[in-house]
Design a protein around this motif. Structure first.
Motif, PDB file in Angstrom:
ATOM      1  N   ASP A 145       0.804  -1.231   0.000  1.00  0.00           N
ATOM      2  CA  ASP A 145       0.000   0.000   0.000  1.00  0.00           C
ATOM      3  C   ASP A 145       0.834   1.277   0.000  1.00  0.00           C
ATOM      4  O   ASP A 145       0.352   2.326   0.430  1.00  0.00           O
ATOM      5  N   MET A 146       2.065   1.195  -0.468  1.00  0.00           N
ATOM      6  CA  MET A 146       2.932   2.380  -0.526  1.00  0.00           C
ATOM      7  C   MET A 146       2.562   3.190  -1.770  1.00  0.00           C
ATOM      8  O   MET A 146       2.679   2.698  -2.894  1.00  0.00           O
ATOM      9  N   SER A 147       2.115   4.409  -1.551  1.00  0.00           N
ATOM     10  CA  SER A 147       1.772   5.283  -2.677  1.00  0.00           C
ATOM     11  C   SER A 147       3.050   5.934  -3.214  1.00  0.00           C
ATOM     12  O   SER A 147       4.071   5.994  -2.521  1.00  0.00           O
ATOM     13  N   SER A 148       2.947   6.436  -4.411  1.00  0.00           N
ATOM     14  CA  SER A 148       4.075   7.130  -5.011  1.00  0.00           C
ATOM     15  C   SER A 148       4.454   8.359  -4.190  1.00  0.00           C
ATOM     16  O   SER A 148       5.646   8.600  -3.923  1.00  0.00           O
ATOM     17  N   ASP A 149       3.455   9.130  -3.781  1.00  0.00           N
ATOM     18  CA  ASP A 149       3.738  10.334  -2.982  1.00  0.00           C
ATOM     19  C   ASP A 149       4.439   9.993  -1.678  1.00  0.00           C
ATOM     20  O   ASP A 149       5.406  10.646  -1.290  1.00  0.00           O
ATOM     21  N   LEU A 158       9.345   9.589   1.825  1.00  0.00           N
ATOM     22  CA  LEU A 158      10.295   8.782   2.596  1.00  0.00           C
ATOM     23  C   LEU A 158      11.686   8.817   1.974  1.00  0.00           C
ATOM     24  O   LEU A 158      12.695   8.859   2.685  1.00  0.00           O
ATOM     25  N   THR A 159      11.750   8.804   0.642  1.00  0.00           N
ATOM     26  CA  THR A 159      13.033   8.879  -0.046  1.00  0.00           C
ATOM     27  C   THR A 159      13.742  10.195   0.284  1.00  0.00           C
ATOM     28  O   THR A 159      14.947  10.210   0.559  1.00  0.00           O
ATOM     29  N   ASN A 160      13.010  11.277   0.291  1.00  0.00           N
ATOM     30  CA  ASN A 160      13.583  12.570   0.677  1.00  0.00           C
ATOM     31  C   ASN A 160      14.034  12.559   2.134  1.00  0.00           C
ATOM     32  O   ASN A 160      15.087  13.110   2.474  1.00  0.00           O
TER      33      ASN A 160
END
Length: 97
Positions: free
Chosen positions: A48-52, A57-59
Motif C-alpha cells: 500500500d505504498m503510494s508514489s507520494d 520517505l526517499t527525501n
C-alpha cells in the motif's frame, strides 16, 4: 476417611493480553542508490505504498539520513527488510518499535 475439598486460589487482578511487539523497517542513506531506485523499491516491496509517500520517505532518507518505511509484526518486517536489502538499499537492523 474424609478429605477436605480443594480450594482454588482466587485470581488477583485481571488477565492482561500481551501482544507481540512491532518492528521498524528503516532505510539508511547511502552514496550509491538513486532517488528513483529507492522510491521504486518502496512502492514495489512495501504494501500500500503510494508514489507520494515513497517520495516523501526517499527525501527523508536523503536529508535526515534514515526513514522508517514500515512498522508491524516481526515476520512481515523481516520479509520487507530482506527484500529491500536484496534490491540494494542500505538497511538498519530491525528494531522494536
Amino acid at each position: 476417611m474424609t478429605t477436605a475439598p480443594t480450594v482454588a486460589p482466587e485470581k488477583t487482578g485481571q488477565t492482561k493480553t500481551k501482544y507481540y511487539p512491532d518492528y521498524k523497517v528503516i532505510v539508511l542513506n547511502d552514496d550509491f542508490n538513486t532517488f528513483q531506485h529507492v522510491a521504486e523499491c518502496l512502492m514495489k516491496y512495501i504494501p500500500d505504498m503510494s508514489s507520494d509517500r515513497a517520495w516523501e520517505l526517499t527525501n527523508q532518507v536523503h536529508y535526515e539520513g534514515q526513514a522508517t518505511v514500515w512498522v508491524g509484526p516481526l515476520e512481515q518486517a523481516e520479509l520487507y527488510h530482506m527484500q529491500l536489502r536484496r534490491a540494494g538499499l542500505t538497511m538498519a537492523p530491525l528494531e522494536p518499535a
